[in-house]
Every structure is written in structure tokens, then in C-alpha cells.
Enzyme design. Structure first.
Site, PDB file in Angstrom:
ATOM      1  N   THR A 150       0.824  -1.221   0.000  1.00 12.32           N
ATOM      2  CA  THR A 150       0.000   0.000   0.000  1.00 12.32           C
ATOM      3  C   THR A 150       0.857   1.269   0.000  1.00 12.32           C
ATOM      4  O   THR A 150       2.002   1.248   0.438  1.00 12.32           O
ATOM      5  CB  THR A 150      -0.937   0.020   1.229  1.00 12.32           C
ATOM      6  OG1 THR A 150      -0.173  -0.278   2.403  1.00 12.32           O
ATOM      7  CG2 THR A 150      -2.064  -0.975   1.086  1.00 12.32           C
ATOM      8  N   ARG A 161      -9.348  -1.295   2.337  1.00 13.33           N
ATOM      9  CA  ARG A 161      -9.966  -1.546   1.031  1.00 13.33           C
ATOM     10  C   ARG A 161      -9.464  -2.853   0.424  1.00 13.33           C
ATOM     11  O   ARG A 161     -10.106  -3.446  -0.430  1.00 13.33           O
ATOM     12  CB  ARG A 161      -9.651  -0.351   0.109  1.00 13.33           C
ATOM     13  CG  ARG A 161     -10.617  -0.175  -1.018  1.00 13.33           C
ATOM     14  CD  ARG A 161     -10.517   1.200  -1.623  1.00 13.33           C
ATOM     15  NE  ARG A 161      -9.384   1.341  -2.513  1.00 13.33           N
ATOM     16  CZ  ARG A 161      -9.136   2.436  -3.229  1.00 13.33           C
ATOM     17  NH1 ARG A 161      -9.936   3.484  -3.136  1.00 13.33           N
ATOM     18  NH2 ARG A 161      -8.098   2.509  -4.019  1.00 13.33           N
ATOM     19  N   LYS A 176       2.539  -5.115   3.325  1.00 12.06           N
ATOM     20  CA  LYS A 176       3.749  -4.300   3.431  1.00 12.06           C
ATOM     21  C   LYS A 176       3.321  -2.843   3.216  1.00 12.06           C
ATOM     22  O   LYS A 176       3.067  -2.427   2.093  1.00 12.06           O
ATOM     23  CB  LYS A 176       4.766  -4.699   2.363  1.00 12.06           C
ATOM     24  CG  LYS A 176       6.124  -4.062   2.619  1.00 12.06           C
ATOM     25  CD  LYS A 176       6.862  -3.674   1.367  1.00 12.06           C
ATOM     26  CE  LYS A 176       6.324  -2.466   0.699  1.00 12.06           C
ATOM     27  NZ  LYS A 176       6.313  -1.235   1.488  1.00 12.06           N
ATOM     28  N   GLU A 179       6.838   2.969   3.488  1.00 13.08           N
ATOM     29  CA  GLU A 179       7.860   3.351   4.473  1.00 13.08           C
ATOM     30  C   GLU A 179       7.445   4.600   5.241  1.00 13.08           C
ATOM     31  O   GLU A 179       7.778   4.784   6.401  1.00 13.08           O
ATOM     32  CB  GLU A 179       9.199   3.696   3.789  1.00 13.08           C
ATOM     33  CG  GLU A 179       9.833   2.666   2.919  1.00 13.08           C
ATOM     34  CD  GLU A 179       9.253   2.567   1.513  1.00 13.08           C
ATOM     35  OE1 GLU A 179       8.047   2.267   1.381  1.00 13.08           O
ATOM     36  OE2 GLU A 179      10.000   2.761   0.544  1.00 13.08           O
ATOM     37  N   GLY A 230      -0.233   1.999  -5.865  1.00 18.61           N
ATOM     38  CA  GLY A 230       0.939   2.878  -5.905  1.00 18.61           C
ATOM     39  C   GLY A 230       1.147   3.392  -7.313  1.00 18.61           C
ATOM     40  O   GLY A 230       0.198   3.477  -8.101  1.00 18.61           O
ATOM     41  N   SER A 231       2.385   3.703  -7.634  1.00 19.27           N
ATOM     42  CA  SER A 231       2.676   4.332  -8.923  1.00 19.27           C
ATOM     43  C   SER A 231       2.605   3.314 -10.070  1.00 19.27           C
ATOM     44  O   SER A 231       2.829   2.116  -9.865  1.00 19.27           O
ATOM     45  CB  SER A 231       4.073   4.950  -8.874  1.00 19.27           C
ATOM     46  OG  SER A 231       5.024   3.945  -8.607  1.00 19.27           O
ATOM     47  N   THR A 232       2.339   3.804 -11.258  1.00 22.47           N
ATOM     48  CA  THR A 232       2.271   2.949 -12.450  1.00 22.47           C
ATOM     49  C   THR A 232       3.624   2.282 -12.694  1.00 22.47           C
ATOM     50  O   THR A 232       3.695   1.096 -13.044  1.00 22.47           O
ATOM     51  CB  THR A 232       1.848   3.795 -13.670  1.00 22.47           C
ATOM     52  OG1 THR A 232       0.549   4.332 -13.391  1.00 22.47           O
ATOM     53  CG2 THR A 232       1.768   2.966 -14.938  1.00 22.47           C
ATOM     54  N   GLY A 235       4.024  -0.554 -10.278  1.00 20.83           N
ATOM     55  CA  GLY A 235       2.982  -1.532 -10.598  1.00 20.83           C
ATOM     56  C   GLY A 235       3.348  -2.390 -11.797  1.00 20.83           C
ATOM     57  O   GLY A 235       3.161  -3.616 -11.781  1.00 20.83           O
ATOM     58  N   GLU A 252      -3.856  -0.895  -8.495  1.00 19.11           N
ATOM     59  CA  GLU A 252      -4.494   0.428  -8.437  1.00 19.11           C
ATOM     60  C   GLU A 252      -3.373   1.440  -8.601  1.00 19.11           C
ATOM     61  O   GLU A 252      -2.605   1.678  -7.675  1.00 19.11           O
ATOM     62  CB  GLU A 252      -5.194   0.625  -7.077  1.00 19.11           C
ATOM     63  CG  GLU A 252      -6.353  -0.313  -6.825  1.00 19.11           C
ATOM     64  CD  GLU A 252      -7.611   0.080  -7.586  1.00 19.11           C
ATOM     65  OE1 GLU A 252      -7.657   1.156  -8.201  1.00 19.11           O
ATOM     66  OE2 GLU A 252      -8.553  -0.727  -7.589  1.00 19.11           O
ATOM     67  N   CYS A 286      -4.805   9.801  -5.798  1.00 20.28           N
ATOM     68  CA  CYS A 286      -4.759   9.255  -7.152  1.00 20.28           C
ATOM     69  C   CYS A 286      -5.925   9.746  -7.996  1.00 20.28           C
ATOM     70  O   CYS A 286      -5.845   9.759  -9.216  1.00 20.28           O
ATOM     71  CB  CYS A 286      -4.765   7.736  -7.085  1.00 20.28           C
ATOM     72  SG  CYS A 286      -6.126   7.126  -6.097  1.00 20.28           S
ATOM     73  N   GLU A 380       1.430  13.127 -13.382  1.00 20.01           N
ATOM     74  CA  GLU A 380       0.633  13.283 -12.170  1.00 20.01           C
ATOM     75  C   GLU A 380       1.414  14.199 -11.221  1.00 20.01           C
ATOM     76  O   GLU A 380       2.513  13.851 -10.789  1.00 20.01           O
ATOM     77  CB  GLU A 380       0.459  11.884 -11.554  1.00 20.01           C
ATOM     78  CG  GLU A 380      -0.596  11.770 -10.515  1.00 20.01           C
ATOM     79  CD  GLU A 380      -0.651  10.344  -9.932  1.00 20.01           C
ATOM     80  OE1 GLU A 380       0.320   9.591 -10.077  1.00 20.01           O
ATOM     81  OE2 GLU A 380      -1.671  10.025  -9.320  1.00 20.01           O
ATOM     82  N   SER A 440     -15.810   8.457  -4.551  1.00 20.78           N
ATOM     83  CA  SER A 440     -15.418   7.179  -3.961  1.00 20.78           C
ATOM     84  C   SER A 440     -16.197   6.851  -2.685  1.00 20.78           C
ATOM     85  O   SER A 440     -16.337   7.681  -1.797  1.00 20.78           O
ATOM     86  CB  SER A 440     -13.920   7.229  -3.649  1.00 20.78           C
ATOM     87  OG  SER A 440     -13.533   6.011  -3.096  1.00 20.78           O
TER      88      SER A 440
END
Ligand code: NAD
Length: 476
Positions: A150, A161, A176, A179, A230-232, A235, A252, A286, A380, A440
Site C-alpha cells: 500500500t 480496502r 507491506k 515506508e 501505488g505508482s504505475t 505496478g 491500483e 490518485c 501526475e 469514492s
């Protein structure tokens, strides 16, 4: 600022808090002071948690849906009871203003409540057969042990979620957390144990080395699912790793939402909702409005009203009740925001509000006449910067909005019902808010298309991500 922390700081392996000599600091972005030294898990702890998850999975899958539901229900109630503590932890570890933190805790708890209910509704099916001596049954079974990663921007909601639907389905889960924000995740895990959650069903591994901790889970055949927010960029890498053991995957990823404000919109409403869509969580969301397009006839009036409202937002200590905008999460985030603003100005945009940095705080910023090739429109920004640009007519608006490789959320403001449908259907995005800047909610599907990811979280769609289909053919 109150710094005393009554929160777990160790790794949760099995049902035990594991003190580790290796620690890493969690730093408040508001004061730059160390908030806590947290256990720094490594590959060895990962291996142990993996074995525990595999072991716990069997019993948890065999527990009745009513037992699983009961644990989730009690967890939900405890999260609500600890709203204040969780909101303060988020303010300390990642700078979310208290009032937004409280709202996030309620949103996060909403997923646990929803899946406590849905756990009891995982119905099977009976399919008609063409043979009189056969009965065709379909059962939904838990996918198996899950590994989840996450981000820091919604430290509570991104956890529930994922974890709540996985647990409702009968999966065990190793988390996990980011940080920057492990404390909220550890606190949620403590509440899970308090709710009677069995050992090993939900474990948390805080770490400063996400690659080393993730490797055992990615490589092990027994981990059947990877879920990542997280980031593309990250991912895509994890998608490739997970392919080697053919895991189910939910991703996501990054957003960069466009907003289309048509001349027939309710102007006051469009300003307020776009303000929330942009500046909530200091723009570190996001689904944050990244590119705001306004139809030519109302562009000037909208910009004036919007800039006035942006200037009125209060920037400051996330632990203060008055604060609307806290600090950015770290130096790197601040530098990105600044470079995006400088780039837009160098291409001819005009600054009408904000643009100033103090420490990691950045004032709510509004820019006019931002050129389409600016970084603000291409990447972004993840910060409190609203780039405004003008469009002429519906066709141009859709061309601008769909020209990007991402497809998480988009927003439309119009009072024309036909246009609302036409535009919402034509937008290549997973989520469309029509006259709504914050769509959301736990019972609705959340997720993106194109480079924004795979799969959905929330509602019945979020549960399917953790279920496998089993077909049983019964010969009589
Ligand atoms: P990030 O990808 O840098 O980090 C996210 C998580 O991945 C962290 O826990 C991090 O430790 C971990 N990670 C990083 N590299 C890894 C690796 N090689 N192996 C395993 N784990 C690794 O993203 P971030 O900066 O923390 O979060 C911001 C991004 O998340 C934005 O792009 C935002 O749009 C996106 N986001 C998406 C959603 C969504 O639902 N689509 C929600 C929130 C945030």
C-alpha cells in the site's frame, strides 16, 4: 504538537509483535522530527510471515462465513472507536490534516463494515444441465494467501480496502505498508487482534527495503494473489514479477484526472466540487483533479471564483483543527510540484494564486492558460496545484480528456442531462464524477483503465478479486 505515540512499532508475524534490532525512522513532514523508530523487516521475517500466512489460510478458509463476518464486524467497531488516535497518527506520520484524517478513518471503516456484511453473501450457483443425470454446481472459494503493498497517501483506507474483502473471502493477508506511513497500518493490525482476529490471518511487515521483503512473496507459488496500490512505474514491475508464478493481480495505479466544466454548469457547485477534487489531501490523491478544462464562455468567471476559494484554504500544522492543507509528504514530492509549476510558467502560464513553499508546505496554487504540453498536464503532479485551461465545445473537451495514457477518474460539470450521459459514457476512465468531486465510497467499484491499473476495489467487485470459481459436476 503532541508527539507521544501509543502505537505498535514492531512487525506483526503470526499473532506476535516481533521486536527487531534493525529500525527505520518515521519522520513528520510537518516538523521534520522523528515520530517513531519502527521495526525494519527483512527477507527472513518475510519468509516467516509467508509460512504463517499459508498455515493460517487453511483454518480461516474453513471458518464459517458468519465467523469471518463477526471478526470483521468487531474490527469495524474498534476502528470507529479509535478514530481520533488513527487520525492523529496519520497527521504525525504523513501530514494529513486532522479533519481529513477523521473522514478517512470513517471511509476506511466503511470497507470493513461492508465486507463484514458481504462475507455472508458469497453464494454459489446451480447451472442447468442438458443431461438428466447431472447436476452442475459452482462454488466461490478463497483465492489463497495474499500479499499486499500500500502507499502512504491514504494510510488507513488503502489498507482496509484490500484487507477487508480478502478476509471476507477467506484469504489470509500479509501487508507491506509504505515506508512513510507504517504506524497507521500497525495500529489497524493491533485493532484486528483486539477484535479476535486469529494469528497469521492479517500480518504486517514494516520495512525500509520493499524490494527485499517483497521478493519471497512474489517468487513463492503458494502466494496466490498480489494486490498493489501505488505508482504505475512500480505496478508494471510487480506485474511482471507476479507473472512468473501466475498470481492473480490487482493494480491500483497512478491517476491524473481531468475535469470538464461546461458553460451550462452550476458555477458555484462546480467551483466547490473541483476545489475538493483538487485540494483534498493537499492534492496527494490518485483521483485528484490534475487538469481542469473550462468552456470558453465561463472560463474567466470560473477562474476568478476558483482562485479566491483556493486562497482562502488554510495551510498549516496538520494537528490543528483549522488546517485545510498540510505539508507534502517529502522533499522529492515538493521538488516535483515546484518543477511542474516552473515548467508551466516558462511555457507562458499565469500564476493567479499560491506558488510559495515553506518547509514542505506549498500554498494552494492556481495557474491560468496552461499549455497542453506542460508537465502539469502530462504527469501526475500529486500536489496542491490547479492548472486551468480553456476548451471550445464538447468534442474538444473529450479530445483533451481522453488524450492521456491514464484512466482512473474524471469529472464533468453540466446541467444538461443528455450531455452528462454522452460525456460520462465517452470518457475513457474507470470512475466518472458527474457534478461530484468525491465519488469514492465503499460500496462502489473503484479502479482504473489503461495505465491506471487492473481490477476493482470496493463493493461486490472488490470481493470477486479474492474469489476463485470452482465448478463441480455431479453425476447422479
Ligand atoms: P510508489 O509506487 O512509489 O510506492 C507504493 C508502495 O510500493 C510503497 O509501499 C512502496 O514501498 C512500494 N514499493 C516501491 N517500489 C517497490 C518495489 N520495487 N517492490 C515492491 N514494493 C515497492 O507510490 P507512492 O509514491 O507511495 O504513491 C503514490 C502513487 O500511488 C501515485 O501514483 C498515486 O496515483 C498512486 N495511488 C493510486 C491509488 C489507486 O487506487 N489507483 C490510490 C492511492 C495512490
Amino acid at each position: 504538537m503532541q508527539k507521544s505515540l501509543d502505537a505498535p512499532k514492531e512487525a506483526l508475524i503470526g499473532g506476535t509483535w516481533r521486536p527487531l534490532e534493525r529500525r527505520f525512522p518515521v519522520v513528520s513532514p510537518a516538523t521534520l522530527e522523528v515520530v517513531a523508530e519502527v521495526a525494519d523487516a527483512g527477507p527472513q521475517e518475510a519468509e516467516e510471515a509467508l509460512e504463517e500466512a499459508v498455515r493460517a489460510q487453511r483454518d480461516w478458509a474453513r471458518a464459517t462465513a458468519y465467523e469471518r463476518s463477526g471478526v470483521l464486524r468487531r474490527w469495524f467497531e474498534l476502528i470507529l472507536r479509535h478514530e481520533e488516535a488513527l487520525a492523529r497518527l496519520m497527521a504525525l506520520e504523513m501530514g494529513k490534516p486532522l479533519k481529513e484524517g477523521r473522514a478517512e478513518v470513517r471511509y476506511a471503516a466503511g470497507f470493513v463494515e461492508w465486507y463484514a456484511e458481504e462475507a455472508k453473501r458469497v453464494h454459489g450457483e446451480i447451472v442447468p444441465s442438458q443431461f438428466p443425470h447431472k447436476r452442475l454446481l459452482v462454488r466461490y472459494e478463497p483465492v489463497g494467501p495474499v500479499y499486499g503493498i500500500t502507499p502512504w497517501n491514504f494510510p488507513a483506507a488503502m489498507v482496509t480496502r484490500k484487507v477487508a474483502p480478502a478476509l471476507a473471502a477467506g484469504c489470509s493477508f500479509v501487508l507491506k505498508p509504505a515506508e512513510e506511513s507504517p504506524l497507521t497500518a500497525l495500529y489497524l493490525a493491533w485493532l484486528f487482534l483486539e477484535a479476535g482476529g486469529p494469528p497469521g490471518v492479517f500480518q504486517v511487515l514494516p520495512t525500509s527495503d520493499p524490494v527485499a521483503v517483497s521478493r519471497p512473496f512474489l517468487e513463492d507459488e503458494r502466494i496466490r494473489k498480489l494486490t498493489f496500490t501505488g505508482s504505475t512505474e512500480v505496478g508494471l514491475r510487480l506485474y511482471q514479477e507476479a507473472a512468473k508464478t501466475l498470481k492473480r493481480v490487482s493494480l491500483e495505479l497512478g491517476g491524473g484526472a481531468p475535469v470538464l466544466v461546461f458553460a451550462d454548469a452550476d458555477l458555484g457547485r462546480a467551483v466547490e466540487e473541483t476545489l475538493r477534487a483538487k485540494f483534498r489531501n493537499a492534492g496527494e490523491s490518485c483521483v485528484a483533479a490534475n487538469r481542469i478544462f473550462v468552456e470558453a464562455p465561463i472560463a474567466e468567471t470560473f477562474a476568478q471564483a476558483y482562485a479566491e476559494r483556493a486562497k482562502a484554504l488554510r495551510v498549516g500544522d496538520p494537528l490543528s483543527e483549522e488546517t485545510d492543507i498540510g505539508p507534502l509528504v517529502n522533499e522529492q514530492a515538493l521538488r516535483k510540484v515546484q518543477s511542474h509549476v516552473e515548467d508551466a510558467l516558462s511555457r507562458g502560464a499565469t500564476l493567479v494564486a499560491g506558488g510559495e513553499a515553506t518547509g514542505l508546505f506549498f500554498t494552494p496554487t492556481v495557474l491560468l492558460g496552461v499549455k497542453p504540453d506542460s508537465l502539469l498536464f502530462r504527469e501526475e503532479t500529486f500536489g496542491p496545484v490547479a492548472p486551468l485551461s480553456v476548451f471550445q465545445g464538447e468534442e474538444e473537451a473529450l479530445r483533451y480528456a481522453n488524450a492521456f495514457p491514464v484512466g482512473l477518474a474524471a469529472y464533468v460539470f453540466t446541467r444538461d442531462l443528455s450531455r452528462a450521459f454522452r460525456v460520462a459514457e465517452a470518457l475513457e476512465y474507470g470512475i466518472v464524477g458527474v457534478n461530484d468531486g468525491v465519488p469514492s465510497t465503499p460500496q462502489a467499484p473503484f479502479g482504473g483503465v489503461k495505465r491506471s491499473g487492473l481490477g476493482r476495489e470496493g463493493g461486490r467487485w472488490g470481493l470477486q478479486e479474492y474469489l476463485e470459481v470452482k465448478y463441480i459436476s455431479m453425476g447422479l
